[in-house]
Design an enzyme around this catalytic site. Structure first.
Site, mmCIF file in Angstrom:
data_model
loop_
_atom_site.group_PDB
_atom_site.id
_atom_site.type_symbol
_atom_site.label_atom_id
_atom_site.label_comp_id
_atom_site.label_asym_id
_atom_site.label_seq_id
_atom_site.Cartn_x
_atom_site.Cartn_y
_atom_site.Cartn_z
ATOM 1 N N GLU A 70 19.129 -10.455 -48.562
ATOM 2 C CA GLU A 70 17.899 -11.884 -48.891
ATOM 3 C C GLU A 70 17.529 -10.938 -49.619
ATOM 4 O O GLU A 70 16.756 -11.708 -49.701
ATOM 5 C CB GLU A 70 18.081 -11.646 -47.133
ATOM 6 C CG GLU A 70 18.883 -12.457 -46.469
ATOM 7 C CD GLU A 70 20.587 -11.922 -45.957
ATOM 8 O OE1 GLU A 70 20.456 -10.486 -46.322
ATOM 9 O OE2 GLU A 70 21.301 -12.566 -45.299
ATOM 10 N N HIS A 139 20.446 -16.441 -33.722
ATOM 11 C CA HIS A 139 20.634 -17.181 -34.676
ATOM 12 C C HIS A 139 20.359 -18.822 -34.187
ATOM 13 O O HIS A 139 20.361 -19.861 -34.946
ATOM 14 C CB HIS A 139 22.613 -17.806 -34.693
ATOM 15 C CG HIS A 139 23.002 -16.732 -35.453
ATOM 16 N ND1 HIS A 139 23.766 -15.322 -35.081
ATOM 17 C CD2 HIS A 139 24.037 -16.638 -36.318
ATOM 18 C CE1 HIS A 139 24.433 -14.158 -35.841
ATOM 19 N NE2 HIS A 139 24.487 -15.224 -36.806
HETATM 20 C C1 LIG Z 1 21.300 -10.389 -42.408
HETATM 21 C C2 LIG Z 1 22.156 -11.546 -42.216
HETATM 22 N N1 LIG Z 1 22.304 -11.996 -43.262
HETATM 23 C C3 LIG Z 1 23.712 -13.046 -42.983
HETATM 24 C C4 LIG Z 1 24.747 -13.431 -41.883
HETATM 25 C C5 LIG Z 1 25.455 -14.382 -42.336
HETATM 26 N N2 LIG Z 1 26.638 -13.997 -42.056
HETATM 27 C C6 LIG Z 1 27.311 -13.332 -41.000
HETATM 28 S S1 LIG Z 1 28.805 -12.754 -40.959
HETATM 29 C C7 LIG Z 1 28.339 -12.731 -42.526
HETATM 30 C C8 LIG Z 1 29.836 -12.418 -43.529
HETATM 31 C C9 LIG Z 1 29.579 -10.421 -43.143
HETATM 32 O O1 LIG Z 1 31.420 -10.152 -43.641
HETATM 33 P P1 LIG Z 1 31.032 -8.326 -43.795
HETATM 34 O O2 LIG Z 1 30.198 -7.531 -43.793
HETATM 35 O O3 LIG Z 1 31.745 -8.102 -44.216
HETATM 36 O O4 LIG Z 1 32.221 -8.470 -42.117
HETATM 37 P P2 LIG Z 1 33.120 -9.455 -41.609
HETATM 38 O O5 LIG Z 1 32.521 -10.477 -40.844
HETATM 39 O O6 LIG Z 1 34.411 -9.510 -42.818
HETATM 40 O O7 LIG Z 1 33.953 -8.455 -40.739
HETATM 41 C C10 LIG Z 1 27.675 -13.120 -42.813
HETATM 42 C C11 LIG Z 1 27.040 -13.539 -44.363
HETATM 43 C C12 LIG Z 1 23.666 -12.239 -41.195
HETATM 44 N N3 LIG Z 1 24.720 -13.121 -40.368
HETATM 45 N N4 LIG Z 1 23.141 -11.635 -41.106
#
Ligand SMILES: Cc1ncc(C[n+]2csc(CCOP(=O)(O)OP(=O)(O)O)c2C)c(N)n1
Ligand SMILES: Cc1ncc(C[n+]2csc(CCOP(=O)(O)OP(=O)(O)O)c2C)c(N)n1
Ligand SMILES: [Mg+2]
Ligand SMILES: [Mg+2]
Lengths: 334, 328, 328, 334
Positions: A70, A139
């Site tokens: 971000e 959230h």
């Molecule tokens: C700081 C932040 N930015 C965006 C999000 C929205 N978000 C939730 S899960 C996710 C993807 C995360 O991917 P990864 O780290 O690969 O974990 P996975 O869900 O694949 O286990 C995003 C962008 C968030 N929760 N926190």
């Protein structure tokens, strides 16, 4: 116009209105670009599809999916804006602004002032929030008070399709950073199709419903809850004037004061925590400006001083709804 | 290190002209502050002059720079006019920011000096964004973020380098490693022997050079600039250097290694370059003295101009918060 | 990869017991949600079961875990009781957090499950801090942060790994690389071929393993745990895996490569482990069926318990904001 | 007691009072640890020396200088607090909280609630701020309103040596996260030596000076500006009651309301931007609670809606000073 006719009018959802505003702005001005997590079409045009179709139509050069970064997202928007672009950056949820506050507050909001007007940062930061989907403590926060307190920022929060469209068009045209707050559970609420190219001026509230006994000031989802309270209020003989702030900062003092001067009563409603929330500024101002002429003290209705809870009965009790708005308004008019 | 890019005589003289200006300006600044004629937080860059001098010998006016509180050397090398600078740090209306930004927020877009930030690490996301704009423009312009060694430990570094690499942006991350972050030594804060090695975490070329060596520094900057202009993406340069006068003016330096500092000051890179230019026959003593005299005069004139410039009206307090026509 | 740490038969059975529990629990969760009996954001971990199973076979109850929204597998492997879990995700008063945290914020300190965060990357700074506490305690306890591949691009990753390395903290950074961050592929967001290679930027060992291979995963976890307990500092483990059911329940998966997904599901690691245990004579079909039956019954009982548990009183809305005795 | 005697009393500065509070807390409770940039003695015990001597006395295990990594600093404090420590973390300047907001707001403030009370985060976040040293737009903001709006956080801001000591001791003992705001230009202000071991309860304001015509509510540096305005107010026959909030959140409603009920007039003063600042909540509350009995509308005096300017005359005009406080109070009492 009868309800039957109304129902035949073409309708779109708030989500579609935002999408249309982005598309029309991109069509009109090639300097408008979009970035954020998952915003391009290979990533489905955003987690709920607000930016769907844009990258297919305008190319992935102008609609860029980003890493989960971000600070870099807002930094990219700021930088591009400094050299002539008009980026619309998405921070997926409002709570995630917390990892980009330096970029927003110390940079986007201040660069015009600190440079003595040599530079400016015409960016829009889109973000969504709101209770209702059981997402719990991290959230759903409404944090608009932080940004309203930040000199140089503007904050808008539409409650319907026309404003969603018109405020987005105005925000993109605006020469300064605008935080554009979307309400997650309202995305699919239908409404009239906004006129293409129409703008809603920043800083102008709208009297959504005339009334004579009390002025209810709100924005975003709770504005619609206030509208939902009208019947209950009417049934108790309470005629409420309902004002949609639309722009939270700079807020439309004139319209609000004029309305409360007429009704003599004021209830401010928002989903954010009441304490030190946006309602405090409005209440303080109204109380001062209309000192001696108010019929009742200015009342605020927001969330309790607590993080957003998960459990459904608690979540439902967290944000003001039509029922509690009606109760508060009726009790103020007794 | 590549050695394809050896600066010619003219370029070396150009570098010296910049470096001499930077050195003289720092000396004047500390003198003026010491005398009490100006009051401000001042972050001396003395000892780090070669880095931006060599960098900017490779840049055009319309290339972009985002620098930091310790960045007046970067700006002067990039072309910030002395009068606009001095009037600004004096808080006067003729300052480049009308006195509203001050020494930590100097801006001069006419020469591509887009932002000066006081937040450690924050030059990087902004410079990355400018590079994105430059990439969309397609004009071959380059964006440079300068920052310190300490800044390489903050989140913004990581996010910026990753994004710049993924998007192949024309940005140069120029770390001026002066071995200290405020009072903390490089080793105590940074879990890597060479910051340049962190580039590998972003599939990006990273190079450590002696930032006080004009030839080495020039070549590294040149290579990075060419990469960026050619659309080949970002570069991380770690330029080794040393700050002579502590973190901020008034700093007692007790945390610094005395020997290390003494050795660094004895190796003052600006007089060394001067000596070499003469020894190598690239310039004469007279030529350089003439340049230095010009610089002295220009600085003197700028200081006088600044101190004679009026302060801004108090009404300036609430202008430039929003733009013209915008509702405040 | 080291191979010093091959799990014995008992340990392999222990891993299977955990993995089978995780798999069954995910299947049940999706069934219950699909039926409408529970409503919540659900992040299926199906396909990633081996990782925490192998990890937790190396941990003690008083070792610490900080996990994320996609973390119910991590918690169950670490010992979260099924009833406390189910009542929580049903928002009931018997939930481990009295229903106030929900599926994204499950906490169970009795088994070292200290924090579950919904903010990408934020497991790392907190787990690093817990490791600092463990280091000061001197009791040899280990702290584990789990996170996704996408989280490796956010600032908190960088700051945490640097600090953990500089302070030699007993923390394991366990990246579960399932190749997607929401709808974005690994390659589109991450400027490095292997996240494990980023460890070098922090003078830290980094290893990429097949997280779906119990032997490999066990060995990597074991080595990291021993390092941490011995006071030798942190380790970054990149465990390769795949999520079978999209980012969140209801996700249509249109962005996912059909073939890739099909292949991954055909290589479902839990039945594979089951098969191998039997083939290698480490367990009998009856033994495993018995375990699975027990698990089914336990889950069934937990679901029933949860759905019969009352919702919290609305007064809970304003408790636990501040502690007892603190002025609210 | 005559001024001559007073002057002979031993005095220490606010900076020394904070240092003493940290030292005494560390002496008393071995779980108290300190971390932040440059806080240990090899790094001179902090940029202005607030933590000087602590690492020499208690060891670098308990007083740790950190990299420039504010997210990791707060994360380290949170984590250690979850396993029994009482960390005091320094964020060098308040504007740098912007790079750690996620850790503070989404984690420190919420973990108790989200865990249903299973965990808590007894940390103190020390930070300094304030205009006066020409540091410009990114180093001087008062952002307390953000944290006061965040459920789960407490915010304190001492104005003198006794409170600096006593609030720090109380903050460290408190079971929840406390933001402790120090004012940079006030560090060297002398005052009486606080009694070792004394605490100032969180959430309790102090009537610094009795008065009958107007209640002036403030905290941190501007409280002392209000005291500096007393002579000018007296000379105009205005008797001001001056209340030091000390704790900004949760603020001491009872003491404030009682005072304003008595005086009938209220002026709230802080260095933060007025709009959507802490004064708004107090003004809204006072206006409501004392509706109909106030002699004048509640007035707020804060900074204009602008970033902090560098140029000296602008910087001096930015934050309320004794002169402007006196003017505002006198004009309210006319
Ligand atoms: C700081 C932040 N930015 C965006 C999000 C929205 N978000 C939730 S899960 C996710 C993807 C995360 O991917 P990864 O780290 O690969 O974990 P996975 O869900 O694949 O286990 C995003 C962008 C968030 N929760 N926190
Ligand atoms: C986010 C943030 N944290 C802390 C500071 C305070 N601070 C100012 S300069 C500095 C040291 C920076 O060191 P380095 O990056 O090596 O740059 P140098 O000053 O040596 O040029 C610190 C900690 C800041 N300005 N921003
Ligand atoms: Mg440095
Ligand atoms: Mg992933």
């Amino acid at each position: 116009m009868s309800d039957a006719v109304k129902e035949k009018e073409p309708q779109i959802t708030i989500l579609q209105a935002i999408n249309a505003a982005l598309a029309d702005a991109m069509e009109e001005d090639e300097k408008v670009v979009v970035l954020g997590e998952d915003v391009a079409d290979p990533e489905e045009g955003g987690v709920v599809g607000v930016t769907k179709g844009l990258s297919t139509r305008f190319g992935e050069k102008r609609v860029r999916s980003t890493p989960i970064s971000e600070q870099a997202i807002i930094g990219a928007a700021i930088g591009a804006s400094l050299v002539g672009y008009k980026p619309v950056a998405e921070i997926m949820l409002m709570n995630f602004t917390t990892v980009a506050m330096d970029m927003i507050v110390n940079h986007a909001a201040k660069l015009r002032f600190m440079s003595g007007g040599q530079t400016n940062v015409p960016i829009v930061i889109r973000t969504m929030t709101g209770t209702g989907f059981g997402s719990g403590g991290q959230h759903c926060d409404y944090l608009e008070a932080w940004f309203a307190h930040t000199a140089g920022m503007k904050v808008v929060a539409p409650s319907n399709t026309a404003d969603a469209y018109g405020l987005m068009r105005a925000a993109i045209k605006d020469p300064d950073p605008v935080l554009y707050i979307e309400n997650l559970p309202s995305y699919w609420a239908p409404g009239p199709v906004p006129e293409p190219g129409s703008t809603v001026p920043l800083g102008k509230a709208r009297i959504t419903k005339d009334g004579s006994d009390i002025s209810i000031i709100s924005y975003s989802r709770t504005l619609n809850e206030a509208l939902g309270a009208v019947e209950a209020m009417n049934s108790q003989g309470v005629s409420a004037e309902i004002i949609d702030l639309r722009t939270v900062s700079p807020w439309d003092k004139e319209t609000v004061i004029k309305s409360v001067a007429k009704t003599g009563r004021c209830l401010i409603v928002h989903e954010a925590v009441t304490q030190f929330g946006v309602g405090a500024e409005i209440a303080a101002t109204v109380s001062k400006e209309l000192f001696g002429s108010l019929k009742k003290p200015v009342e605020r209705l927001g969330a309790p001083y607590a993080p957003v809870p998960f459990s459904k009965p608690l979540e439902s009790a967290f944000a003001p709804d039509a029922k509690r708005i009606a109760e508060a308004a009726i009790s103020l008019c007794k | 290190m590549t050695t394809n890019y050896t600066p010619d005589a003219k370029t070396q003289l150009d570098m010296y002209r910049r470096a001499a200006l930077l050195k003289a300006n720092d000396e004047k600044s500390r003198k003026v502050i010491k005398s009490g004629r100006l009051i401000m937080p001042y972050y001396s860059y003395r000892g780090q002059e070669i880095i931006p001098s060599a960098l900017c010998s490779n840049l055009n006016d319309d290339d972009y720079l985002v620098t930091i509180y310790r960045g007046i050397h970067d700006m002067l090398a990039k072309g910030m006019p002395l009068k606009d600078l001095w009037a600004e740090i004096a808080g006067r209306v003729d300052g480049t920011c009308k006195g509203k930004g001050g020494p930590m927020h100097l801006t001069y877009p006419k020469k591509g000096i887009m932002v000066t930030t006081g937040i450690v690490g924050s030059s990087m996301p902004v410079a990355t964004g400018i590079a994105w704009g430059a990439q969309m423009d397609g004009g071959g312009r380059v964006s440079v973020a300068t920052f310190g060694d300490g800044a390489s430990n903050i989140g913004a570094f990581h996010e910026s380098l990753n994004l710049a690499s993924i998007w192949k942006l024309p940005v140069i991350f120029l770390c001026q490693n002066n071995l200290y972050a405020e009072h903390t030594t490089y080793e105590k804060g940074t879990a890597v022997d060479r910051i340049a090695d962190r580039a590998a975490a972003y599939r990006m070329p990273g190079v450590r050079v002696n930032g006080n060596d004009p030839i080495e520094m020039y070549a590294a900057a040149r290579e990075a600039v060419e990469r960026a202009r050619a659309g080949e993406g970002p570069t991380l340069i770690e330029a080794m250097t040393f700050r002579f006068h502590g973190h901020v003016f008034g700093d007692a330096d007790a945390y610094m290694d005395k020997e290390q500092k003494k050795a660094a000051m004895e190796n003052d890179p600006v007089p060394q370059l001067r000596k070499r230019l003469i020894n190598d026959g690239l310039a004469t003593e007279e030529q350089l003295s003439h340049i230095e005299k010009e610089i002295e005069d220009d600085i003197e004139a700028a200081v006088a101009f600044a101190l004679n410039s009026p302060f801004p009206e108090v009404s300036e307090l609430t202008t430039d918060v929003y733009g013209e026509g915008a509702r405040a």
